[in-house]
Write a protein that holds these residues in place. Structure first.
Motif, PDB file in Angstrom:
ATOM      1  N   TYR A  21     -32.041 -34.025 -16.618  1.00 44.04           N
ATOM      2  CA  TYR A  21     -32.813 -34.198 -17.853  1.00 44.04           C
ATOM      3  C   TYR A  21     -34.152 -33.467 -17.764  1.00 44.04           C
ATOM      4  O   TYR A  21     -34.668 -32.991 -18.769  1.00 44.04           O
ATOM      5  CB  TYR A  21     -33.039 -35.668 -18.160  1.00 44.04           C
ATOM      6  N   ALA A  70     -34.946 -35.767 -23.797  1.00 45.20           N
ATOM      7  CA  ALA A  70     -33.700 -35.046 -23.523  1.00 45.20           C
ATOM      8  C   ALA A  70     -32.554 -36.030 -23.297  1.00 45.20           C
ATOM      9  O   ALA A  70     -31.440 -35.833 -23.801  1.00 45.20           O
ATOM     10  CB  ALA A  70     -33.862 -34.127 -22.313  1.00 45.20           C
ATOM     11  N   TYR A 122     -24.482 -28.944 -16.974  1.00 42.28           N
ATOM     12  CA  TYR A 122     -24.859 -30.266 -16.501  1.00 42.28           C
ATOM     13  C   TYR A 122     -26.193 -30.263 -15.738  1.00 42.28           C
ATOM     14  O   TYR A 122     -26.269 -30.634 -14.567  1.00 42.28           O
ATOM     15  CB  TYR A 122     -23.744 -30.878 -15.644  1.00 42.28           C
ATOM     16  N   VAL A 182     -29.127 -36.371 -25.612  1.00 41.17           N
ATOM     17  CA  VAL A 182     -27.784 -36.287 -25.035  1.00 41.17           C
ATOM     18  C   VAL A 182     -26.964 -37.496 -25.470  1.00 41.17           C
ATOM     19  O   VAL A 182     -25.819 -37.365 -25.918  1.00 41.17           O
ATOM     20  CB  VAL A 182     -27.839 -36.181 -23.494  1.00 41.17           C
ATOM     21  N   GLN A 236     -33.231 -29.809 -18.540  1.00 39.82           N
ATOM     22  CA  GLN A 236     -32.844 -29.703 -19.944  1.00 39.82           C
ATOM     23  C   GLN A 236     -34.072 -29.833 -20.848  1.00 39.82           C
ATOM     24  O   GLN A 236     -34.228 -29.093 -21.810  1.00 39.82           O
ATOM     25  CB  GLN A 236     -31.806 -30.781 -20.282  1.00 39.82           C
ATOM     26  N   TYR A 243     -25.758 -28.560 -22.092  1.00 43.82           N
ATOM     27  CA  TYR A 243     -25.747 -29.720 -21.202  1.00 43.82           C
ATOM     28  C   TYR A 243     -24.349 -29.935 -20.610  1.00 43.82           C
ATOM     29  O   TYR A 243     -24.201 -30.159 -19.413  1.00 43.82           O
ATOM     30  CB  TYR A 243     -26.196 -30.974 -21.955  1.00 43.82           C
TER      31      TYR A 243
END
Length: 109
Positions: A79, A93, A76, A97, A82, A72
């Motif tokens: 969501y 997600a 980057y 994080v 990810q 992440y």
């Protein structure tokens, strides 16, 4: 779902996805694991169940959690992406994080 076994065999792929070599990832994983356990014990809300009881998450091991948060931070992704990579919903997600960032920052400092 992300193939963790393939990631742990290929040093180049590991550097590309999380920004660390295999040796660095394994060393950081040991520190991250202890910090994660401490963080969860200190920030635990009063529950009826004991620590570790209940349904197991989609990121079961500390190494999975570490790879999740390092990927992440390096790439980057949204969501949605990810969550797709790790087999989670985007809201889950986001929660992971927000949970794992303070743990990783405590390891680094």
């Amino acid at each position: 779902m992300l193939n963790k076994d393939r990631l742990l065999r290929d040093n180049r792929l590991c550097k590309a996805l999380v920004g660390l070599s295999l040796e660095e990832l394994k060393t950081l994983s040991a520190h991250f694991s202890s910090c994660y356990l401490t963080y969860r014990k200190n920030n635990r809300v009063a529950h009826q169940r004991k620590m570790g009881a209940g349904q197991k998450g989609f990121l079961p091991t500390p190494l999975d959690k570490l790879v999740f948060i390092l990927l992440y931070l390096k790439c980057y992704p949204t969501y949605d992406l990810q969550g797709f990579l790790f087999g989670l919903e985007r809201t889950r997600a986001c929660r992971w994080v927000k949970l794992l960032l303070p743990v990783l920052s405590s390891v680094v400092t």
